[in-house]
Design an enzyme around this catalytic site. Structure first.
Site, PDB file in Angstrom:
ATOM      1  N   GLY A  28       1.672  -8.007 -10.754  1.00  0.00           N
ATOM      2  CA  GLY A  28       2.429  -8.076  -9.556  1.00  0.00           C
ATOM      3  C   GLY A  28       1.561  -8.066  -8.416  1.00  0.00           C
ATOM      4  N   GLY A  33       3.407  -1.147  -7.431  1.00  0.00           N
ATOM      5  CA  GLY A  33       3.592  -0.052  -8.171  1.00  0.00           C
ATOM      6  C   GLY A  33       3.122  -0.236  -9.621  1.00  0.00           C
ATOM      7  N   GLU A 106      -6.785  -2.066 -12.454  1.00  0.00           N
ATOM      8  CA  GLU A 106      -7.581  -3.141 -11.734  1.00  0.00           C
ATOM      9  C   GLU A 106      -8.230  -4.122 -12.886  1.00  0.00           C
ATOM     10  OE1 GLU A 106      -7.329  -3.532  -8.550  1.00  0.00           O
ATOM     11  OE2 GLU A 106      -6.650  -1.295  -8.263  1.00  0.00           O
ATOM     12  N   CYS A 165       9.679  -8.381   6.401  1.00  0.00           N
ATOM     13  CA  CYS A 165      11.009  -8.578   6.513  1.00  0.00           C
ATOM     14  C   CYS A 165      11.929  -7.485   5.588  1.00  0.00           C
ATOM     15  CB  CYS A 165      11.562  -9.863   6.272  1.00  0.00           C
ATOM     16  SG  CYS A 165      11.441 -10.604   4.420  1.00  0.00           S
TER      17      CYS A 165
HETATM   18  N1  LIG Z   1       2.835  -2.116   2.367  1.00  0.00           N
HETATM   19  C1  LIG Z   1       2.498  -1.272   1.952  1.00  0.00           C
HETATM   20  N2  LIG Z   1       1.220  -0.490   2.473  1.00  0.00           N
HETATM   21  C2  LIG Z   1       0.765   0.961   2.116  1.00  0.00           C
HETATM   22  N3  LIG Z   1       1.438   1.291   0.939  1.00  0.00           N
HETATM   23  C3  LIG Z   1       2.647   1.014   0.315  1.00  0.00           C
HETATM   24  C4  LIG Z   1       3.139  -0.237   0.905  1.00  0.00           C
HETATM   25  N4  LIG Z   1       4.253  -0.726   0.197  1.00  0.00           N
HETATM   26  C5  LIG Z   1       4.305   0.458  -0.691  1.00  0.00           C
HETATM   27  N5  LIG Z   1       3.256   1.213  -0.530  1.00  0.00           N
HETATM   28  C6  LIG Z   1       3.142   2.394  -1.364  1.00  0.00           C
HETATM   29  O1  LIG Z   1       2.412   2.161  -2.498  1.00  0.00           O
HETATM   30  C7  LIG Z   1       2.991   2.693  -3.689  1.00  0.00           C
HETATM   31  C8  LIG Z   1       2.718   2.012  -4.985  1.00  0.00           C
HETATM   32  O2  LIG Z   1       1.391   1.965  -5.250  1.00  0.00           O
HETATM   33  P1  LIG Z   1       0.656   1.534  -6.406  1.00  0.00           P
HETATM   34  O3  LIG Z   1       1.263   2.128  -7.643  1.00  0.00           O
HETATM   35  O4  LIG Z   1      -0.813   2.052  -6.319  1.00  0.00           O
HETATM   36  O5  LIG Z   1       0.844  -0.107  -6.372  1.00  0.00           O
HETATM   37  P2  LIG Z   1      -0.311  -1.062  -6.930  1.00  0.00           P
HETATM   38  O6  LIG Z   1      -1.010  -0.510  -8.100  1.00  0.00           O
HETATM   39  O7  LIG Z   1       0.914  -2.334  -7.124  1.00  0.00           O
HETATM   40  O8  LIG Z   1      -0.944  -1.813  -5.905  1.00  0.00           O
HETATM   41  C9  LIG Z   1       4.592   2.375  -3.406  1.00  0.00           C
HETATM   42  O9  LIG Z   1       5.198   3.870  -4.206  1.00  0.00           O
HETATM   43  C10 LIG Z   1       4.540   3.037  -1.659  1.00  0.00           C
HETATM   44  O10 LIG Z   1       4.465   4.586  -1.715  1.00  0.00           O
HETATM   45  C1  LIG Z   2      -5.206 -10.003  -3.161  1.00  0.00           C
HETATM   46  C2  LIG Z   2      -6.607  -9.571  -3.535  1.00  0.00           C
HETATM   47  C3  LIG Z   2      -6.988  -8.176  -3.711  1.00  0.00           C
HETATM   48  N1  LIG Z   2      -8.237  -7.618  -4.245  1.00  0.00           N
HETATM   49  C4  LIG Z   2      -8.601  -6.507  -4.343  1.00  0.00           C
HETATM   50  C5  LIG Z   2      -8.045  -5.675  -3.304  1.00  0.00           C
HETATM   51  C6  LIG Z   2      -7.886  -4.281  -4.032  1.00  0.00           C
HETATM   52  O1  LIG Z   2      -9.056  -3.538  -4.128  1.00  0.00           O
HETATM   53  C7  LIG Z   2      -7.712  -4.844  -5.482  1.00  0.00           C
HETATM   54  C8  LIG Z   2      -6.066  -4.543  -5.821  1.00  0.00           C
HETATM   55  O2  LIG Z   2      -5.410  -3.246  -5.840  1.00  0.00           O
HETATM   56  P1  LIG Z   2      -4.109  -2.847  -6.252  1.00  0.00           P
HETATM   57  O3  LIG Z   2      -4.228  -1.560  -7.133  1.00  0.00           O
HETATM   58  O4  LIG Z   2      -3.491  -3.973  -6.856  1.00  0.00           O
HETATM   59  O5  LIG Z   2      -3.469  -2.624  -4.989  1.00  0.00           O
HETATM   60  O6  LIG Z   2      -7.921  -6.106  -5.515  1.00  0.00           O
HETATM   61  C9  LIG Z   2      -9.245  -8.872  -4.076  1.00  0.00           C
HETATM   62  O7  LIG Z   2     -10.250  -8.433  -4.364  1.00  0.00           O
HETATM   63  N2  LIG Z   2      -8.819 -10.069  -3.964  1.00  0.00           N
HETATM   64  C10 LIG Z   2      -7.688 -10.569  -3.685  1.00  0.00           C
HETATM   65  O8  LIG Z   2      -7.464 -11.679  -3.669  1.00  0.00           O
END
Ligand SMILES: Nc1ncnc2c1ncn2[C@@H]1O[C@H](COP(=O)(O)OP(=O)(O)O)[C@@H](O)[C@H]1O
Ligand SMILES: Cc1cn([C@H]2C[C@H](O)[C@@H](COP(=O)(O)O)O2)c(=O)[nH]c1=O
Length: 215
Positions: A28, A33, A106, A165
């Site tokens: 995703g 999340g 990651e 949005c």
């Molecule tokens: N636009 C956003 N900016 C910062 N934090 C966000 C945003 N949207 C959601 N979150 C927070 O990020 C959490 C999910 O984090 P995480 O599990 O680390 O996501 P992922 O690993 O998919 O990047 C959500 O539960 C919410 O609290």
């Molecule tokens: C879209 C995108 C992301 N990244 C990097 C940025 C963050 O360090 C990780 C993703 O972390 P998350 O746990 O999924 O929030 O990937 C990147 O290097 N290049 C990209 O295009």
């Protein structure tokens, strides 16, 4: 019809482990999340008495060096490694044998993701839970993430909330003009967006480029 009876037993495939391994993939955009889901599953496996280990890329130093951390601050200790092949090496064979479940966060960053999942699940009987970005900020396949889908028992695609949005966000928008694919960061550099806002953002960039080129 003659029933097919395999002469190859499972124990001869996975080196004598009674249980076959599993691969579960969570994908995703950013902020969907994925890490939260991974931590939930790892904690639940641990509560059921299984021995767990978490791995992340040592390139990801955003929130902590030796922990996987969600965007809202949940933490879990991990091995921060340059590649997955070094996991068994660092742990040692005896400790590696004891691990039942391995979480990888990651995962798109690891070039040896496919080989690691094959070996760990098919031959070593491990359950692997892999979380990572399916697409980069250009919506192109990211690293080896999609390569492990054919290996997976389950694939879960999560969505975030579009920051513009509030609709379902499938994509990650990069807020800067940096073009290298790998650029570590959080909400300082990225935001989740829906299809409409991804496309309108791209059109705005294209229009700006056309205007600048005509000057
Ligand atoms: N636009 C956003 N900016 C910062 N934090 C966000 C945003 N949207 C959601 N979150 C927070 O990020 C959490 C999910 O984090 P995480 O599990 O680390 O996501 P992922 O690993 O998919 O990047 C959500 O539960 C919410 O609290
Ligand atoms: C879209 C995108 C992301 N990244 C990097 C940025 C963050 O360090 C990780 C993703 O972390 P998350 O746990 O999924 O929030 O990937 C990147 O290097 N290049 C990209 O295009």
């Amino acid at each position: 019809m003659t029933a097919f009876k395999s002469s190859v037993s499972l124990s001869s495939i996975n080196g004598g482990h009674a249980k076959a391994g599993e691969v579960h993939v969570i994908i995703g955009p950013m902020f969907a999340g994925k890490t939260t889901g991974l931590l939930r599953r790892i904690k639940s496996e641990s509560s059921s008495g299984r021995t767990v280990a978490m791995i992340k890329s040592s390139k990801d130093t955003r929130y902590a060096k030796d922990s996987v951390v969600t965007h809202d601050g949940l933490k879990f200790p991990c091995w921060a490694l340059p590649d997955l092949a070094s996991f068994q090496h660092k742990l040692g064979d005896v400790e590696y044998q004891k691990i039942d479940v391995i979480g990888i966060d990651e995962a798109q960053i690891f070039e040896d993701l496919y080989d690691f999942c094959c070996k760990a699940a098919d031959h070593d009987g491990k359950t692997i839970i892999v979380a990572g970005l399916d697409g980069d900020y250009m919506r192109r396949s990211f690293g080896s993430m999609l390569d492990v889908i054919p290996l997976a028992d389950t694939v879960t695609k999560l969505t975030a909330r579009c920051e513009l949005c509030g609709g379902r966000a499938f994509f990650t928008w990069r807020k800067t003009s940096e073009t290298k694919t790998e650029l570590i960061g959080g909400s300082d550099l990225y935001m989740p967006v829906c299809r409409q806002h991804y496309v309108s953002g791209e059109s705005a960039i294209e229009s700006t480029r056309t205007v600048l080129e005509s000057l």
